[in-house]
Motif scaffolding. Sequence first.
Motif, short mmCIF file in Angstrom:
data_model
loop_
_atom_site.label_atom_id
_atom_site.label_comp_id
_atom_site.label_asym_id
_atom_site.label_seq_id
_atom_site.Cartn_x
_atom_site.Cartn_y
_atom_site.Cartn_z
N PRO A 4 6.48 5.73 36.30
CA PRO A 4 6.12 4.83 35.19
C PRO A 4 7.17 4.79 34.08
N ASP A 5 7.79 5.92 33.80
CA ASP A 5 8.86 5.92 32.80
C ASP A 5 10.03 5.06 33.24
N GLU A 42 2.02 2.77 36.04
CA GLU A 42 1.77 2.85 34.61
C GLU A 42 0.70 3.90 34.38
N SER A 43 0.88 4.68 33.34
CA SER A 43 -0.03 5.79 33.06
C SER A 43 -1.07 5.38 32.03
N HIS A 44 -2.05 6.27 31.83
CA HIS A 44 -3.08 5.99 30.83
C HIS A 44 -2.48 5.88 29.43
N ASP A 45 -1.36 6.57 29.19
CA ASP A 45 -0.71 6.50 27.88
C ASP A 45 -0.31 5.07 27.53
N GLN A 46 0.07 4.30 28.56
CA GLN A 46 0.51 2.93 28.33
C GLN A 46 -0.64 1.99 28.01
N ALA A 47 -1.86 2.42 28.27
CA ALA A 47 -3.02 1.60 27.97
C ALA A 47 -3.65 1.97 26.63
N LEU A 48 -3.10 2.97 25.97
CA LEU A 48 -3.62 3.39 24.67
C LEU A 48 -2.87 2.71 23.54
N VAL A 49 -3.49 2.67 22.38
CA VAL A 49 -2.90 1.97 21.25
C VAL A 49 -1.50 2.52 20.95
N GLY A 50 -0.59 1.61 20.65
CA GLY A 50 0.78 2.00 20.34
C GLY A 50 1.74 1.76 21.48
N ASP A 51 1.23 1.51 22.68
CA ASP A 51 2.10 1.22 23.82
C ASP A 51 1.58 -0.03 24.51
N LYS A 52 2.24 -0.42 25.59
CA LYS A 52 1.88 -1.65 26.28
C LYS A 52 1.63 -1.37 27.76
N THR A 53 0.63 -2.06 28.32
CA THR A 53 0.44 -2.01 29.77
C THR A 53 1.60 -2.74 30.44
N LEU A 54 1.72 -2.55 31.74
CA LEU A 54 2.78 -3.21 32.49
C LEU A 54 2.68 -4.73 32.35
N LEU A 99 -2.80 5.98 42.01
CA LEU A 99 -3.60 6.09 40.80
C LEU A 99 -3.51 4.79 40.00
N ASN A 100 -4.66 4.31 39.55
CA ASN A 100 -4.71 3.10 38.74
C ASN A 100 -5.60 3.34 37.53
N PHE A 101 -5.16 2.86 36.37
CA PHE A 101 -5.99 2.94 35.17
C PHE A 101 -6.86 1.69 35.10
N MET A 102 -8.13 1.84 34.82
CA MET A 102 -9.10 0.74 34.88
C MET A 102 -8.62 -0.48 34.10
N GLY A 103 -8.66 -1.60 34.78
CA GLY A 103 -8.25 -2.87 34.19
C GLY A 103 -6.82 -3.24 34.51
N TRP A 111 -4.69 -2.82 24.79
CA TRP A 111 -4.77 -1.39 24.84
C TRP A 111 -6.22 -0.93 24.63
N ILE A 112 -6.41 0.37 24.76
CA ILE A 112 -7.66 1.01 24.37
C ILE A 112 -7.41 1.84 23.12
N ASP A 113 -8.29 1.72 22.16
CA ASP A 113 -8.18 2.51 20.93
C ASP A 113 -9.57 3.06 20.61
N PHE A 114 -9.73 4.35 20.76
CA PHE A 114 -11.02 4.97 20.50
C PHE A 114 -11.28 5.08 19.00
N PRO A 115 -12.54 5.07 18.61
CA PRO A 115 -12.87 5.19 17.17
C PRO A 115 -12.23 6.45 16.57
N ARG A 116 -11.54 6.27 15.46
CA ARG A 116 -10.85 7.37 14.79
C ARG A 116 -10.67 7.00 13.33
N GLU A 117 -10.26 7.96 12.54
CA GLU A 117 -10.09 7.71 11.11
C GLU A 117 -9.06 6.63 10.86
#
Length: 268
Positions: A4-5, A42-54, A99-103, A111-117
């Motif tokens: 993925p890198d 692509e890893s789960h990190d790429q689906a989290l806020v701050g990065d981009k999915t493929l 391995l595939n990340f959902m979606g 991206w996915i962004d979980f509730p946080r401060e």
Amino acid sequence: MGIPDYWIKLLKEKKDEEWSMGDMWHTLTNRRYGEPHVAYCESHDQALVGDKTLAFRLMDAEMYWKMAVDQQSLIIDRGMALHKMIRLVTLATGGEGWLNFMGNEFGHPEWIDFPREGNGWSYEYCRRQWSLVDNPSLRFKFLNAFDQAMVRLAQEARLLNNPPPFPLNIDETNHVMAFHRGGLVFVFNWSGDRAIMDYMLPVPQKGEWRVVLDTDNARFGGFGRQDVSMPHFTDGDGNLSLYLLPRTALVLKRVGSAVMARRLGRED
């Protein structure tokens, strides 16, 4: 994380015409023999806020406005073609698991962004939009159909239970990569503008071969430019003559598995 890198670095730093087939092959297959690996593009990190999915890295904001089936976009055409090819080549070469990340299988744009401060404990992006792939007027359904066909092919061929892929041709001039694994021949034309008539490719067995997967199939959002029902016969030297369209991949199987060919290559 090497694969993925690699895709992130390639898409960020290289123009399409600068992609090296040798570097790609080395990265995808560089692992210790006999030590099982799980491949992912692509890893789960790429689906989290701050990065981009493929998909988002390939098509970016154009995905918000041009994913309708009745709209035209060169950016979307390129992005969808490469999304299918990158996933297919990674699954077929990268290891003994997938391995595939959902979606990501249908090109989820955000991206996915979980509730946080930092986001005010918001749930706005704490979800996957399954409605995108269920909407018949959007192109996400095509990527999902391709992913289903790709995984089904790998399962039926027991692809990941077979030894690592064997290269048939790593062609820097034409941007073509071809290899053999699990009784299947994979041929990728990574060129963005070069169609190649009568491309001669050595294959492991002489005889009749048929296309069992074509990334350009209309039901995968492609242009349907190949007649996948047409058989291909080796010449006296054991070579196939193929028509390779830009940014497309073909998977062929020697006749003897006609059921798979009908199921995966001839459905419209």
